[in-house]
Design a protein around this motif. Structure first.
Motif, PDB file in Angstrom:
ATOM      1  N   MET A 143      38.864  38.255  46.635  1.00  0.00           N
ATOM      2  CA  MET A 143      37.601  38.828  46.212  1.00  0.00           C
ATOM      3  C   MET A 143      37.618  39.381  44.787  1.00  0.00           C
ATOM      4  O   MET A 143      36.616  39.304  44.087  1.00  0.00           O
ATOM      5  N   CYS A 144      38.736  39.968  44.364  1.00  0.00           N
ATOM      6  CA  CYS A 144      38.695  40.648  43.065  1.00  0.00           C
ATOM      7  C   CYS A 144      39.206  39.772  41.927  1.00  0.00           C
ATOM      8  O   CYS A 144      38.774  39.930  40.792  1.00  0.00           O
ATOM      9  N   GLY A 145      40.102  38.865  42.212  1.00  0.00           N
ATOM     10  CA  GLY A 145      40.619  38.017  41.146  1.00  0.00           C
ATOM     11  C   GLY A 145      41.605  38.737  40.236  1.00  0.00           C
ATOM     12  O   GLY A 145      42.041  38.195  39.227  1.00  0.00           O
ATOM     13  N   GLY A 146      41.970  39.957  40.589  1.00  0.00           N
ATOM     14  CA  GLY A 146      42.918  40.716  39.773  1.00  0.00           C
ATOM     15  C   GLY A 146      44.299  40.100  39.780  1.00  0.00           C
ATOM     16  O   GLY A 146      45.083  40.276  38.853  1.00  0.00           O
TER      17      GLY A 146
END
Lengths: 465, 279
Positions: B223-226
């Protein structure tokens, strides 16, 4: 019917300078006299077309009349029966393109402020003592809801009202989905979300956090091992898109999802009192023009950015954010750069963002979407010196559940395939709705899909289909 | 909430925790990870699943106390509960069975090899584990690892146990050794510089090598792509596409750089924690 010559009662809001320093709510809400006055503006049309504009089909004129009659308890009951999330929808719905667009008053004056009134009633209800405990679920068939965003919450609430025992599974450590991790407190305080979720718990809905359906428990096991009779999938569109331009993995480049999740879910604005940090420099560029972009850029201001700018390759006319959010952003000092297309994130020697290189665009012939195609202007290259870049260019449905569930059909772009009438997927007794089906859309469309699916589930289960 | 059923110190800063998490134990595979949160307003951190016991509903994790959250976790005692634990996340490594596999573990990365190598052995692989540390007292789970592999190679910087030198030096010797020593696959789990060195060691040998990346992460579900990493020029999310990647394709420069994103904040928070004596 006498003509009521007054404009829409404005929403009282906090002073822009003060509010851009903190994450407290911007809109302050109507007081009782505002609400009475505004409710009186309703023409009580024979044919209340406003309701047609509402994805969850709230009997709008009924609840507005109840306010005008001073019967807030009745107004609250009408609202809550049609929509389990009035305190949320009253705050974040794009009423201007839905119910209020249809309002007959809109043609000569401003529309009746349906959203502000919805919020007023929900806030009033929240201030009242909790009513009697509703009866325990009486249906024998149990329903599982996957994902606790707006689609899942509304589906759970509507099913609970029909007497079904409902269990909502959430992958994160707190329920709410995008309402929790995405929408900032200054638009939707967590306390409101918590209250709405508690209201569902009082209806008997069970919430289970930290469970990823498809990983922790397979969808098949929900039926076979856990004995659910039906499953609703409301897993949203959580996968962030990236542009694929050079420099996108430099330190200080975030997806809007990461940026907002660190702030909203993890409370990075309280670091180091909260453990999750978020590095926000003095100059932040947000790419995109939707509501999420507005949330991100306004959050950047509140995190200390002195210059917060929005960069978008199309023009103001193609902006997809709500006008209210756009105006709030301008009031808070956000600068907009339209027809500006990012082509590269420039880094410094330590691998951190130093600038955003863009090309100026002009509008050409319409493209596949019917909107004028932005075309680069030769030699128009410019660099914004910035410390952070936040990408808010859309999200797609998360493939995690479909990947681990045999026979669950998806479109090529990742959306779940559903029967349009019932919302049933390619798997029997598995229904879906919201962004997981449509791709990224609004809270209220997801809520509407959750509500329709709840009706379909009730029909199918009671017919023994 | 997940209760800690057993706690065992492995080194002064490394603790093994056996946690009651039956849903995760039931669906876990070797090589996957969990995300934990230890206190209100706490951060979410990924931890490799070191082992699991489906019958007893237990998941084993090993934590090295290097930051605020890992210190909080390490301070929990038997009977205490971990506030949030979610998983299993990520995918098990895809390797064809039937060859000689060498698992290389550095520091607490050695723990992650435990159930991975046991599974490989059960599937018919010949298994060698190379683990290294500065000194013999810092080597962890040696007895357990010896049980799950055919050949355990210890390396210490000071020669206090096993081979004196780096894990990659021993790996090089095995590669250069006779056919029975040479691996068909190498799996590297540990600090980034070690994994990079392993990748460099096997790069020109044609030996398939995978590294287990553990970048910064929040949700662990894509979800965050971090946690994005570049693999062969393509951007991947370590949480859902990984954590195992072709080590020869990993952009280690970028991965190292991204892992340092919050160094200042992390040390600020750690100082605060030490001063307040909490956590």
């Amino acid at each position: 019917m006498p003509v009521k010559r007054s404009d829409k009662t404005p929403m009282p809001q906090r002073d822009p300078t003060g509010r851009a320093q903190d994450f407290d709510e911007v809109n302050e809400g109507y007081c009782f006299s505002h609400a009475m006055f505004e409710a009186e503006r309703c023409l009580r049309c024979q044919d209340p077309v406003c309701m047609e504009g509402c994805p969850v089909r709230i009997p709008i004129s009924d609840f507005v009349h109840a306010i005008a009659a001073g019967d807030l308890a009745r107004a609250a009951s009408i609202l809550r029966t049609a929509n389990p999330l009035p305190g949320i929808c009253g705050r974040v719905c794009p009423q201007e393109s839905q119910c209020e667009l249809k309002c007959h008053m809109a043609k000569r004056f401003g529309p009746v402020a349906v959203g502000h009134l919805e919020r007023f009633v929900a806030d009033w209800e929240r201030s009242q003592p909790v009513g009697e405990t509703p009866p325990a679920p009486w249906q024998s068939a149990r329903v599982a809801v996957v994902g606790s965003g707006p689609a899942g919450l509304v589906c759970a609430g509507q099913l609970a009202r029909q007497g079904y025992p409902v269990t909502v599974y959430e992958a994160l450590h707190a329920p709410g989905g995008v309402l929790r991790y995405g929408i900032p407190e200054f638009r939707l305080p967590n306390a409101i979300l918590d209250w709405e979720i508690d209201a569902l718990k009082r209806l008997g809905v069970e919430f289970v956090n930290n469970v990823i359906i498809g990983k922790t428990i397979t969808l098949d096991n929900l039926f076979d091992r856990y004995g659910f009779a039906a499953v609703f999938i409301g897993t949203g569109a959580g996968l962030p898109k990236f542009l694929g331009i050079p420099g996108e993995n430099l330190n200080g480049v975030y997806s809007a999802n990461e940026f907002l999740t660190r702030i909203n879910l993890m409370q990075a604005f309280q670091f180091p009192e909260a453990d999750t940090p978020l590095k926000v420099g003095k100059r932040v560029a947000v790419i995109g023009s939707g509501n999420t972009a507005m949330d991100a850029v306004r959050s950047a201001r509140r995190m200390g950015a002195e210059q917060a700018l929005v960069v978008y390759r199309r023009s103001e006319a193609e902006m997809t954010a709500r006008v209210e959010e756009y105006h709030h952003a301008i009031e808070e000092g956000v600068k907009f750069h339209w027809l500006t297309n990012p082509v590269e994130v420039i880094g410094d020697d330590d691998g951190w963002v130093a600038g955003l290189k863009c090309l100026r665009m002009e509008l050409g012939e319409p493209d596949e979407s019917g909107r004028a195609r932005p075309v680069p202007i030769e030699g128009s290259e410019l660099v914004f010196p910035v410390d952070n870049v936040v990408l808010s260019i859309g999200t797609t449905p998360n493939p995690l559940l479909a990947k681990t569930t045999p026979g669950l059909a998806t479109h090529s772009w990742g959306g779940l395939v559903v029967d349009e009438k019932k919302g049933e997927t390619s798997r029997r007794r598995v229904y879906a709705g919201g962004d997981a089906v449509t791709g990224a859309a609004t809270v209220i469309l997801a809520a509407g899909a959750g509500k329709s699916a709840a009706e379909a589930i009730h029909q199918d289960l009671s017919a023994g289909l | 909430m997940a209760a800690i059923q057993e706690k065992r110190p492995l080194t002064p800063i490394t603790k093994l925790l056996r946690v009651h998490a039956p849903l995760i134990a039931e669906s876990a595979n070797a090589g996957q990870f969990v995300i934990v949160r230890v206190r209100e307003r706490g951060e979410r951190i990924p931890l490799t699943i070191t082992d699991y016991d489906r019958d007893r509903g237990l998941v084993t994790i090993v934590v090295q106390e290097v930051g605020v959250t890992t210190r909080c976790l390490g301070a929990l005692q038997e009977g205490d509960e971990i506030l949030d634990i979610v998983g299993p996340l990520g995918e098990a490594p895809q390797l064809q069975p039937g060859g000689h596999i060498i698992g290389v573990g550095g520091g607490y990365g050695a723990a992650a090899l435990l159930c991975l190598m046991r599974e490989r052995k059960e599937q018919g692989d010949r298994t060698t584990v190379i683990v290294g540390a500065r000194h013999k007292d810092l080597l962890i789970l040696v007895d357990e690892l010896r049980e799950v592999c055919d050949n355990l190679e210890l390396c210490t910087d000071d020669g206090s146990a096993g081979f004196k030198g780096l894990v990659t030096e021993r790996l090089q010797q095995l590669i250069d050794g006779d056919q029975s020593q040479r691996p068909d696959y190498v799996l590297a789990i540990g600090p980034m510089p070690m994994m990079r060195a392993v990748a460099d060691t096997t790069r020109d040998t044609g030996i398939a090598t995978q590294a287990s990346l553990d970048p910064l992460m929040i949700d662990g579900t894509g979800m965050c792509g971090g946690c994005r990493v570049t693999i062969g020029g393509e951007v991947k999310f370590a949480c859902v596409d990984g954590p195992f990647f072709d080590a020869h394709q990993v952009d280690f420069d970028e991965a190292v750089q991204r892992s340092k994103m919050y160094v200042k904040e992390e040390s600020l928070a750690a100082c605060r924690q030490s001063e307040s004596g909490t956590g």
